[in-house]
Scaffold this motif. Sequence first.
Motif, PDB file in Angstrom:
ATOM      1  N   UNK A 295     -95.378 -46.568 -78.053  1.00 32.54           N
ATOM      2  CA  UNK A 295     -95.333 -46.255 -76.805  1.00 32.54           C
ATOM      3  C   UNK A 295     -95.643 -45.004 -76.334  1.00 32.54           C
ATOM      4  N   UNK A 296     -95.594 -43.946 -77.115  1.00 34.20           N
ATOM      5  CA  UNK A 296     -96.063 -42.548 -76.810  1.00 34.20           C
ATOM      6  C   UNK A 296     -97.511 -42.428 -76.498  1.00 34.20           C
ATOM      7  N   UNK A 297     -98.466 -43.438 -76.586  1.00 36.43           N
ATOM      8  CA  UNK A 297     -99.735 -43.434 -75.885  1.00 36.43           C
ATOM      9  C   UNK A 297     -99.933 -44.339 -74.663  1.00 36.43           C
ATOM     10  N   UNK A 298    -100.845 -43.634 -73.971  1.00 31.19           N
ATOM     11  CA  UNK A 298    -101.009 -44.506 -72.664  1.00 31.19           C
ATOM     12  C   UNK A 298    -101.758 -45.783 -72.901  1.00 31.19           C
ATOM     13  N   UNK A 299    -101.646 -46.647 -71.803  1.00 32.14           N
ATOM     14  CA  UNK A 299    -102.025 -48.043 -72.031  1.00 32.14           C
ATOM     15  C   UNK A 299    -103.561 -48.208 -72.367  1.00 32.14           C
ATOM     16  N   UNK A 300    -104.246 -47.303 -71.979  1.00 31.36           N
ATOM     17  CA  UNK A 300    -105.580 -47.338 -72.248  1.00 31.36           C
ATOM     18  C   UNK A 300    -106.004 -47.220 -73.640  1.00 31.36           C
TER      19      UNK A 300
END
Length: 361
Positions: A295-300
């Motif tokens: 969850x620590x990375x953006x959705x892209x």
Amino acid sequence: MKKKKIILLFLLICLQSFGQSEENHLDQTKSTYIKLPLYKKIFNKKLTKKDSSNFKISNGDTLVFIKNLKKLIKKTSKNKDTSFVRRSMAYMPLRQYKKRYTKIITREDSLNFKFKDNDTLIFISNKEFYKSQKRVSIPYEPKDSTFLEIYKDVVFKKYNSTGNIRRGKKEFMRLWEKPIKIYFTPSLDKYYIKKIKKEVKKLSSIDSLKISYVKDITKSNYIISQIDEKNKYQYSKNLRKNKYINYYVNWKNGRIYDGKLEINLTRNNTIDKKENANILLQHFYQTLGRFFKTQKLPCSSMLSSCKSSKKELTKLDFEIIKYHYSYGICKYTSLQTFEENHKKAKEILKKGGKMNFTHTY
């Protein structure tokens, strides 16, 4: 009169062993072979046709012949922190030693025992298996805390990343040590093959991650397949039935040696090829290191836990994979050891010292 500045060099041997003090340097005047990824990492020198003609393949690794190691280091290496080490004062946990080796523990061994964090350590510098191993010492590769926390979630599931393992289970770093050889089954749509090959090209600059394609399934260690109305065959019993995207990797001592990836079009036949390909690629990236989504990375991001069929390999995704296959830190460790190594290295750097991690080759 100018004061002389003393810089201390510390070595940490990545052998699941602990402790070191004196060094005996490898006789660098002798001819030897080293692994191709290490050669590229250490020397700022392009390989010639003559070099290529002297390649040797050993256990799936490409080895480069070096006639005079000392001369080459002096002439071509811009990295003065690089040193080749053959022996050092090294210890390993007694429990690990007993699992690996059948030799009886001698009185001399017991007299040299050390104790660290409730572990009994056995001295191994005088053991034949240890003396015969050659090593290369690479400078510590520092990273900022934000990057490291994301990396630890992707690799060790530190912050409960989504994944298919039980919570609380101790995770270790896993990666492909030998080149990945992909076999595309005849059932796999050419559109997906093209998309996968396009993504693999983006990883070509990562020296220690080699990916190629084979037409003979017996020469592969990674199979990508497709299930549809005409093709029902599954290439492993470990693949679940009736699952949209199915994958798994096998490993031993943290070294991944086998992978399977399958797309089942009978489960989601309303999804178009573009979406299918994107979701297939998300899982492909996970198999490159037993990576967990975070969850620590953006959705892209390909490694994000966010559900989307419009993801791409971001710059940060690439850096995570590249760092995973770098030599600036010990490999195949647990989260605890990984964090301890970084803490120790940063403390040494803060005091003006230098920290190297030593790998066998």
